[in-house]
Design a protein around this motif. Sequence first.
Motif, PDB file in Angstrom:
ATOM      1  N   ASP A  31       0.833  -1.200   0.000  1.00  0.00           N
ATOM      2  CA  ASP A  31       0.000   0.000   0.000  1.00  0.00           C
ATOM      3  C   ASP A  31       0.867   1.248   0.000  1.00  0.00           C
ATOM      4  O   ASP A  31       0.602   2.202  -0.750  1.00  0.00           O
ATOM      5  CB  ASP A  31      -0.909  -0.021   1.237  1.00  0.00           C
ATOM      6  N   VAL A  32       1.932   1.260   0.810  1.00  0.00           N
ATOM      7  CA  VAL A  32       2.840   2.408   0.839  1.00  0.00           C
ATOM      8  C   VAL A  32       3.566   2.557  -0.488  1.00  0.00           C
ATOM      9  O   VAL A  32       3.706   3.666  -1.021  1.00  0.00           O
ATOM     10  CB  VAL A  32       3.848   2.267   2.003  1.00  0.00           C
ATOM     11  N   LEU A  33       4.019   1.439  -1.050  1.00  0.00           N
ATOM     12  CA  LEU A  33       4.723   1.492  -2.331  1.00  0.00           C
ATOM     13  C   LEU A  33       3.821   2.050  -3.429  1.00  0.00           C
ATOM     14  O   LEU A  33       4.280   2.774  -4.324  1.00  0.00           O
ATOM     15  CB  LEU A  33       5.212   0.096  -2.723  1.00  0.00           C
ATOM     16  N   ASN A  34       2.535   1.732  -3.380  1.00  0.00           N
ATOM     17  CA  ASN A  34       1.596   2.250  -4.376  1.00  0.00           C
ATOM     18  C   ASN A  34       1.334   3.745  -4.212  1.00  0.00           C
ATOM     19  O   ASN A  34       1.094   4.451  -5.189  1.00  0.00           O
ATOM     20  CB  ASN A  34       0.274   1.496  -4.292  1.00  0.00           C
ATOM     21  N   ARG A  35       1.390   4.232  -2.979  1.00  0.00           N
ATOM     22  CA  ARG A  35       1.060   5.633  -2.711  1.00  0.00           C
ATOM     23  C   ARG A  35       2.253   6.573  -2.827  1.00  0.00           C
ATOM     24  O   ARG A  35       2.082   7.751  -3.110  1.00  0.00           O
ATOM     25  CB  ARG A  35       0.479   5.765  -1.296  1.00  0.00           C
ATOM     26  N   TYR A  36       3.446   6.067  -2.561  1.00  0.00           N
ATOM     27  CA  TYR A  36       4.646   6.910  -2.543  1.00  0.00           C
ATOM     28  C   TYR A  36       4.850   7.578  -3.907  1.00  0.00           C
ATOM     29  O   TYR A  36       4.654   6.957  -4.948  1.00  0.00           O
ATOM     30  CB  TYR A  36       5.846   6.037  -2.191  1.00  0.00           C
ATOM     31  N   PRO A  37       5.235   8.869  -3.951  1.00  0.00           N
ATOM     32  CA  PRO A  37       5.312   9.593  -5.244  1.00  0.00           C
ATOM     33  C   PRO A  37       6.511   9.251  -6.114  1.00  0.00           C
ATOM     34  O   PRO A  37       6.561   9.658  -7.273  1.00  0.00           O
ATOM     35  CB  PRO A  37       5.371  11.069  -4.797  1.00  0.00           C
ATOM     36  N   TRP A  38       7.516   8.552  -5.623  1.00  0.00           N
ATOM     37  CA  TRP A  38       8.677   8.105  -6.395  1.00  0.00           C
ATOM     38  C   TRP A  38       9.334   9.225  -7.203  1.00  0.00           C
ATOM     39  O   TRP A  38       9.342   9.206  -8.432  1.00  0.00           O
ATOM     40  CB  TRP A  38       8.295   6.949  -7.322  1.00  0.00           C
ATOM     41  N   PRO A  39       9.930  10.208  -6.524  1.00  0.00           N
ATOM     42  CA  PRO A  39      10.615  11.287  -7.255  1.00  0.00           C
ATOM     43  C   PRO A  39      11.766  10.788  -8.119  1.00  0.00           C
ATOM     44  O   PRO A  39      12.109  11.406  -9.120  1.00  0.00           O
ATOM     45  CB  PRO A  39      11.104  12.216  -6.135  1.00  0.00           C
ATOM     46  N   GLY A  40      12.377   9.649  -7.716  1.00  0.00           N
ATOM     47  CA  GLY A  40      13.457   9.075  -8.511  1.00  0.00           C
ATOM     48  C   GLY A  40      12.986   8.068  -9.533  1.00  0.00           C
ATOM     49  O   GLY A  40      13.808   7.403 -10.178  1.00  0.00           O
ATOM     50  N   ASN A  41      11.660   7.920  -9.646  1.00  0.00           N
ATOM     51  CA  ASN A  41      11.032   7.061 -10.653  1.00  0.00           C
ATOM     52  C   ASN A  41      11.445   5.593 -10.525  1.00  0.00           C
ATOM     53  O   ASN A  41      11.698   5.120  -9.426  1.00  0.00           O
ATOM     54  CB  ASN A  41      11.299   7.626 -12.053  1.00  0.00           C
ATOM     55  N   VAL A  42      11.496   4.877 -11.657  1.00  0.00           N
ATOM     56  CA  VAL A  42      11.725   3.429 -11.615  1.00  0.00           C
ATOM     57  C   VAL A  42      13.093   3.111 -11.029  1.00  0.00           C
ATOM     58  O   VAL A  42      13.261   2.100 -10.333  1.00  0.00           O
ATOM     59  CB  VAL A  42      11.579   2.816 -13.022  1.00  0.00           C
ATOM     60  N   ARG A  43      14.069   3.960 -11.268  1.00  0.00           N
ATOM     61  CA  ARG A  43      15.403   3.711 -10.713  1.00  0.00           C
ATOM     62  C   ARG A  43      15.348   3.702  -9.181  1.00  0.00           C
ATOM     63  O   ARG A  43      15.965   2.852  -8.532  1.00  0.00           O
ATOM     64  CB  ARG A  43      16.394   4.772 -11.188  1.00  0.00           C
ATOM     65  N   GLU A  44      14.606   4.632  -8.599  1.00  0.00           N
ATOM     66  CA  GLU A  44      14.478   4.674  -7.143  1.00  0.00           C
ATOM     67  C   GLU A  44      13.758   3.423  -6.635  1.00  0.00           C
ATOM     68  O   GLU A  44      14.144   2.840  -5.615  1.00  0.00           O
ATOM     69  CB  GLU A  44      13.721   5.924  -6.709  1.00  0.00           C
ATOM     70  N   LEU A  45      12.710   2.997  -7.346  1.00  0.00           N
ATOM     71  CA  LEU A  45      11.994   1.779  -6.956  1.00  0.00           C
ATOM     72  C   LEU A  45      12.917   0.569  -7.026  1.00  0.00           C
ATOM     73  O   LEU A  45      12.912  -0.291  -6.128  1.00  0.00           O
ATOM     74  CB  LEU A  45      10.772   1.593  -7.858  1.00  0.00           C
ATOM     75  N   GLU A  46      13.707   0.478  -8.081  1.00  0.00           N
ATOM     76  CA  GLU A  46      14.630  -0.653  -8.239  1.00  0.00           C
ATOM     77  C   GLU A  46      15.629  -0.704  -7.092  1.00  0.00           C
ATOM     78  O   GLU A  46      15.856  -1.759  -6.492  1.00  0.00           O
ATOM     79  CB  GLU A  46      15.363  -0.533  -9.575  1.00  0.00           C
ATOM     80  N   HIS A  47      16.230   0.456  -6.769  1.00  0.00           N
ATOM     81  CA  HIS A  47      17.194   0.484  -5.675  1.00  0.00           C
ATOM     82  C   HIS A  47      16.529   0.149  -4.343  1.00  0.00           C
ATOM     83  O   HIS A  47      17.140  -0.501  -3.484  1.00  0.00           O
ATOM     84  CB  HIS A  47      17.852   1.868  -5.603  1.00  0.00           C
ATOM     85  N   SER A  48      15.278   0.588  -4.171  1.00  0.00           N
ATOM     86  CA  SER A  48      14.554   0.292  -2.931  1.00  0.00           C
ATOM     87  C   SER A  48      14.298  -1.202  -2.789  1.00  0.00           C
ATOM     88  O   SER A  48      14.394  -1.761  -1.684  1.00  0.00           O
ATOM     89  CB  SER A  48      13.220   1.051  -2.907  1.00  0.00           C
ATOM     90  N   MET A  49      13.972  -1.866  -3.891  1.00  0.00           N
ATOM     91  CA  MET A  49      13.732  -3.305  -3.831  1.00  0.00           C
ATOM     92  C   MET A  49      15.034  -4.075  -3.594  1.00  0.00           C
ATOM     93  O   MET A  49      15.042  -5.098  -2.902  1.00  0.00           O
ATOM     94  CB  MET A  49      13.065  -3.782  -5.123  1.00  0.00           C
ATOM     95  N   GLU A  50      16.134  -3.596  -4.142  1.00  0.00           N
ATOM     96  CA  GLU A  50      17.420  -4.249  -3.888  1.00  0.00           C
ATOM     97  C   GLU A  50      17.771  -4.155  -2.404  1.00  0.00           C
ATOM     98  O   GLU A  50      18.166  -5.144  -1.780  1.00  0.00           O
ATOM     99  CB  GLU A  50      18.522  -3.609  -4.726  1.00  0.00           C
TER     100      GLU A  50
END
Length: 450
Positions: free
Chosen positions: A350-369
């Motif tokens: 739920d948090v991952l869906n709501r977060y605005p991700w200013p760093g876009n997919v790269r930020e999401l990728e690093h967060s999952m790593e």
Amino acid sequence: METRTKAKVLIVDDERVHRYMLHALFTEWGWEAEEADDGATAVTAVEQGPFDAILMDVCMTTMDGMEALKRIHSLNPAIPVVIMTAFSSVDSAVAAIKQGAHDYLTKPLDFDRLRTTLEVAMGHRHQESETTEIGQPFGDDGRIIGKSVPMQDLWEMIMHVAPTEATVLIKGESGTGKELVASALHYKSQRHDGPFVKVNCAALAETLLESELFGHERGAFTGADRRREGRFVQAQGGTLFLDEIGETSPGMQAKLLRVLQEHELQRVGGQETIKVDVRILCATNRDLEKEVAAGRFREDLYYRLNVVELEVPPLRERQGDIPLLVNYFLDQFAQRNGRTVSGVTPECMDVLNRYPWPGNVRELEHSMERGVILMRGDYLDLSALPLAIQRWAGMNEPKEVEEPATLKEAEKILILKTLEETGGNRSEAARRLQITRKTLLNKLKSYNIN
């Protein structure tokens, strides 16, 4: 924080007795259930906490199911919504399906079908990425992940443009995946058997970039102890991708324009004219039209590069793709690090869906790593996410810190904060700080920060 493992369903119906009956049924099935007596109440519930699925009536007094569906999907498009309707309003349920509802059921409910439908809906949410056919594949292992309308439109444009020889300008914020789009254009083109050569124009000073692109003769400058072929020659018969093209100097822009017009070049320090057969793809996170108007980018080069323009949407405009990306990256990093990842807790998703991700997919990728490396159980939860996301979600509120005592300390804090906001993208951080990338790298080095 306690990890919730039970499925959680929101029951939305203005009939109290029907809600009570469904609540008891779901409890018997081992699920958690919450109730809402109207569409507006349901929207508020979704704003306040995560759900694995929503079972919602169409006809309600204050806000009907259709309006509630639209608002819920604007908040969290990953939540599957199953519509309940009487036989007389099946048309409304079909319309809800077109607006994104997962399925619809008619009253009186068939409990066996209800359970199957909700189990499929919740399984779809958490296990959708287990299929190997997620996203659009290309090349040996390239894949553009996304089933949202913006990404489907982008893929359609890629497939339409790729077989041509058109020069393509790929626009988008940092971290959106512009290089991946360039790779797809190459591997779906007639040049797919040729080389795909990439150059980051922002990473090199002008003199080094000229040598990198065009090559140099022996003795052309200090340290040039032998002839070197440039990236244009290396890409012969294939594709050359110029990333961050907006960072090039006016002098380099003039030389690039000549190559594009004449299809020939000379090595630095050389006299020989070399013919090149290369398709050019470029990318930028700048508004080149504004750069042209400000006199920082050549207008003639802009029109040469912008034969076809592709816009890569930021992650905040394709939220429906977040669960797909999350599960895809988790699977990749779990394999790479020898970890077992069974999924994501509902609160975390739920948090991952709501977060605005200013760093876009790269930020999401690093967060999952990071999440795969730091997670303690089989499920990714909020405690394994980066601190910036935890703080955004209201966890681990930062403690008050002492004011920096020196200008250097204040500068260090500002730089680190900007890097965190950009997902570690140094070029974007330098742009926001209004300094050159080289200056930023020098400052990081002085702080002993890798």
